[in-house]
Design a protein around this motif. Structure first.
Motif, PDB file in Angstrom:
ATOM      1  N   ASP A  91      20.521   1.615   1.610  1.00  0.00           N
ATOM      2  CA  ASP A  91      20.277   2.250   0.314  1.00  0.00           C
ATOM      3  C   ASP A  91      19.236   3.361   0.454  1.00  0.00           C
ATOM      4  O   ASP A  91      18.143   3.148   0.974  1.00  0.00           O
ATOM      5  N   ILE A  92      19.562   4.541  -0.051  1.00  0.00           N
ATOM      6  CA  ILE A  92      18.656   5.685   0.060  1.00  0.00           C
ATOM      7  C   ILE A  92      17.349   5.442  -0.682  1.00  0.00           C
ATOM      8  O   ILE A  92      16.289   5.942  -0.298  1.00  0.00           O
ATOM      9  N   TRP A  93      17.395   4.633  -1.760  1.00  0.00           N
ATOM     10  CA  TRP A  93      16.167   4.345  -2.516  1.00  0.00           C
ATOM     11  C   TRP A  93      15.221   3.462  -1.698  1.00  0.00           C
ATOM     12  O   TRP A  93      14.003   3.575  -1.821  1.00  0.00           O
ATOM     13  N   ASP A  94      15.754   2.568  -0.878  1.00  0.00           N
ATOM     14  CA  ASP A  94      14.898   1.763  -0.001  1.00  0.00           C
ATOM     15  C   ASP A  94      14.184   2.657   1.010  1.00  0.00           C
ATOM     16  O   ASP A  94      13.019   2.432   1.353  1.00  0.00           O
ATOM     17  N   ILE A  95      14.890   3.673   1.501  1.00  0.00           N
ATOM     18  CA  ILE A  95      14.271   4.633   2.424  1.00  0.00           C
ATOM     19  C   ILE A  95      13.158   5.393   1.713  1.00  0.00           C
ATOM     20  O   ILE A  95      12.054   5.564   2.249  1.00  0.00           O
ATOM     21  N   PHE A  96      13.435   5.849   0.502  1.00  0.00           N
ATOM     22  CA  PHE A  96      12.452   6.594  -0.292  1.00  0.00           C
ATOM     23  C   PHE A  96      11.193   5.768  -0.524  1.00  0.00           C
ATOM     24  O   PHE A  96      10.072   6.240  -0.333  1.00  0.00           O
ATOM     25  N   LYS A  97      11.371   4.501  -0.908  1.00  0.00           N
ATOM     26  CA  LYS A  97      10.216   3.652  -1.186  1.00  0.00           C
ATOM     27  C   LYS A  97       9.436   3.320   0.085  1.00  0.00           C
ATOM     28  O   LYS A  97       8.204   3.220   0.061  1.00  0.00           O
ATOM     29  N   ALA A  98      10.147   3.151   1.195  1.00  0.00           N
ATOM     30  CA  ALA A  98       9.461   2.876   2.462  1.00  0.00           C
ATOM     31  C   ALA A  98       8.604   4.059   2.888  1.00  0.00           C
ATOM     32  O   ALA A  98       7.464   3.885   3.361  1.00  0.00           O
ATOM     33  N   LEU A  99       9.116   5.273   2.711  1.00  0.00           N
ATOM     34  CA  LEU A  99       8.343   6.469   3.036  1.00  0.00           C
ATOM     35  C   LEU A  99       7.083   6.568   2.181  1.00  0.00           C
ATOM     36  O   LEU A  99       5.985   6.845   2.672  1.00  0.00           O
ATOM     37  N   LEU A 100       7.234   6.325   0.882  1.00  0.00           N
ATOM     38  CA  LEU A 100       6.082   6.402  -0.013  1.00  0.00           C
ATOM     39  C   LEU A 100       5.043   5.339   0.320  1.00  0.00           C
ATOM     40  O   LEU A 100       3.839   5.612   0.313  1.00  0.00           O
ATOM     41  N   GLU A 101       5.501   4.132   0.622  1.00  0.00           N
ATOM     42  CA  GLU A 101       4.571   3.045   0.936  1.00  0.00           C
ATOM     43  C   GLU A 101       3.774   3.353   2.194  1.00  0.00           C
ATOM     44  O   GLU A 101       2.561   3.131   2.247  1.00  0.00           O
ATOM     45  N   GLU A 102       4.436   3.892   3.211  1.00  0.00           N
ATOM     46  CA  GLU A 102       3.734   4.193   4.458  1.00  0.00           C
ATOM     47  C   GLU A 102       2.762   5.349   4.274  1.00  0.00           C
ATOM     48  O   GLU A 102       1.651   5.339   4.825  1.00  0.00           O
ATOM     49  N   ARG A 103       3.164   6.365   3.502  1.00  0.00           N
ATOM     50  CA  ARG A 103       2.244   7.478   3.236  1.00  0.00           C
ATOM     51  C   ARG A 103       1.007   6.984   2.488  1.00  0.00           C
ATOM     52  O   ARG A 103      -0.111   7.425   2.755  1.00  0.00           O
ATOM     53  N   ARG A 104       1.208   6.065   1.564  1.00  0.00           N
ATOM     54  CA  ARG A 104       0.049   5.536   0.838  1.00  0.00           C
ATOM     55  C   ARG A 104      -0.865   4.760   1.777  1.00  0.00           C
ATOM     56  O   ARG A 104      -2.094   4.920   1.730  1.00  0.00           O
ATOM     57  N   ARG A 105      -0.294   3.937   2.638  1.00  0.00           N
ATOM     58  CA  ARG A 105      -1.100   3.132   3.555  1.00  0.00           C
ATOM     59  C   ARG A 105      -1.916   4.002   4.488  1.00  0.00           C
ATOM     60  O   ARG A 105      -3.083   3.707   4.774  1.00  0.00           O
ATOM     61  N   ARG A 106      -1.327   5.106   4.951  1.00  0.00           N
ATOM     62  CA  ARG A 106      -1.988   5.941   5.947  1.00  0.00           C
ATOM     63  C   ARG A 106      -2.923   6.975   5.337  1.00  0.00           C
ATOM     64  O   ARG A 106      -3.877   7.391   5.976  1.00  0.00           O
ATOM     65  N   GLU A 107      -2.621   7.422   4.124  1.00  0.00           N
ATOM     66  CA  GLU A 107      -3.362   8.556   3.569  1.00  0.00           C
ATOM     67  C   GLU A 107      -4.152   8.210   2.305  1.00  0.00           C
ATOM     68  O   GLU A 107      -5.310   8.617   2.179  1.00  0.00           O
ATOM     69  N   ILE A 108      -3.549   7.490   1.380  1.00  0.00           N
ATOM     70  CA  ILE A 108      -4.202   7.233   0.097  1.00  0.00           C
ATOM     71  C   ILE A 108      -5.247   6.128   0.196  1.00  0.00           C
ATOM     72  O   ILE A 108      -6.366   6.273  -0.301  1.00  0.00           O
ATOM     73  N   GLU A 109      -4.899   5.028   0.843  1.00  0.00           N
ATOM     74  CA  GLU A 109      -5.824   3.895   0.888  1.00  0.00           C
ATOM     75  C   GLU A 109      -7.135   4.225   1.611  1.00  0.00           C
ATOM     76  O   GLU A 109      -8.205   3.796   1.160  1.00  0.00           O
ATOM     77  N   PRO A 110      -7.125   4.971   2.730  1.00  0.00           N
ATOM     78  CA  PRO A 110      -8.416   5.349   3.326  1.00  0.00           C
ATOM     79  C   PRO A 110      -9.272   6.198   2.390  1.00  0.00           C
ATOM     80  O   PRO A 110     -10.500   6.065   2.376  1.00  0.00           O
ATOM     81  N   THR A 111      -8.635   7.067   1.591  1.00  0.00           N
ATOM     82  CA  THR A 111      -9.383   7.883   0.633  1.00  0.00           C
ATOM     83  C   THR A 111      -9.996   7.014  -0.448  1.00  0.00           C
ATOM     84  O   THR A 111     -11.166   7.195  -0.826  1.00  0.00           O
TER      85      THR A 111
END
Length: 209
Positions: A91-111
């Motif tokens: 499912d393309i939406w699962d891919i979309f959500k996985a990308l967003l989750e990883e970006r948040r873990r790597r970029e947003i949470e440290p901030t």
């Protein structure tokens, strides 16, 4: 098409995805591996990926490990075959959500972590006090966005798709709400007019199903 060769169409997609990957936090090799798996009609093993892309086996192995850590590919086994095969989520939406989750873990949470620590400090002077005020505004906005993201992650693909399609309807509803909130109309007639206008905003939307 000959075995383990790519059409010009696939090549363009894979090369472009590799270039774009660096902007999303993944390197070119990983981006191309993912793009290849995405457009293929069947799962591929590491040797096939290396042959398609002319990559070394070690680079393919490292790229697949990174994609697995992002939850962008899953490992499969074929009956009677000891090799490991890989494919992206269906499912393309699962891919979309996985990308967003990883970006948040790597970029947003440290901030967020840095901002929390900064806000706990006692300001030493008026400049620091002003700086903390601005940091608080940033922290509150990111926290609000993170809460919204958590809610989105819990939605089913069908609900998420419907929500995306409602963009114009929601904008119309908010415009109507703001109009009547600032108009000073507080009597029953004004409230009814606001309700009627809100309903009209939804019924007039061109993407109404």
């Amino acid at each position: 098409m000959e075995p383990n060769t790519l059409s010009p169409l696939m090549q363009r997609f894979i090369l472009h995805f590799g270039e774009m990957g660096s902007r999303w936090g993944i390197n070119r090799t990983v981006g191309q591996i993912y793009a290849l798996l995405y457009v293929q009609a069947r799962p591929l093993n590491a040797d096939e990926i290396a042959e398609y892309l002319s990559f070394s086996r070690s680079n393919v192995s490292m790229g697949l490990k990174e994609l697995q850590s992002w939850r962008l590919v899953k490992l499969l086994h074929q009956p009677g075959d000891r090799r490991e095969y890989f494919e992206p989520p269906k499912d393309i939406w699962d891919i979309f959500k996985a990308l967003l989750e990883e970006r948040r873990r790597r970029e947003i949470e440290p901030t967020l972590s840095m901002l929390r620590d900064a806000l706990l400090e006692t300001p030493a002077n008026p400049d620091d006090k002003h700086a903390q005020k601005r940091m608080r505004e940033m922290y509150d906005l990111i926290e609000l966005s993170s809460s919204w993201f958590d809610d989105v992650q819990r939605l089913s693909p069908e609900t998420l798709s419907s929500l995306m399609k409602m963009g114009s309807k929601i904008k119309k509803l908010l415009d109507v709400k703001d109009k009547f909130r600032f108009s000073g109309s507080s009597d029953k007639t004004g409230s009814k007019a606001g309700k009627d206008a809100s309903e009209q905003a939804f019924s007039d939307s061109p993407d109404k199903e």
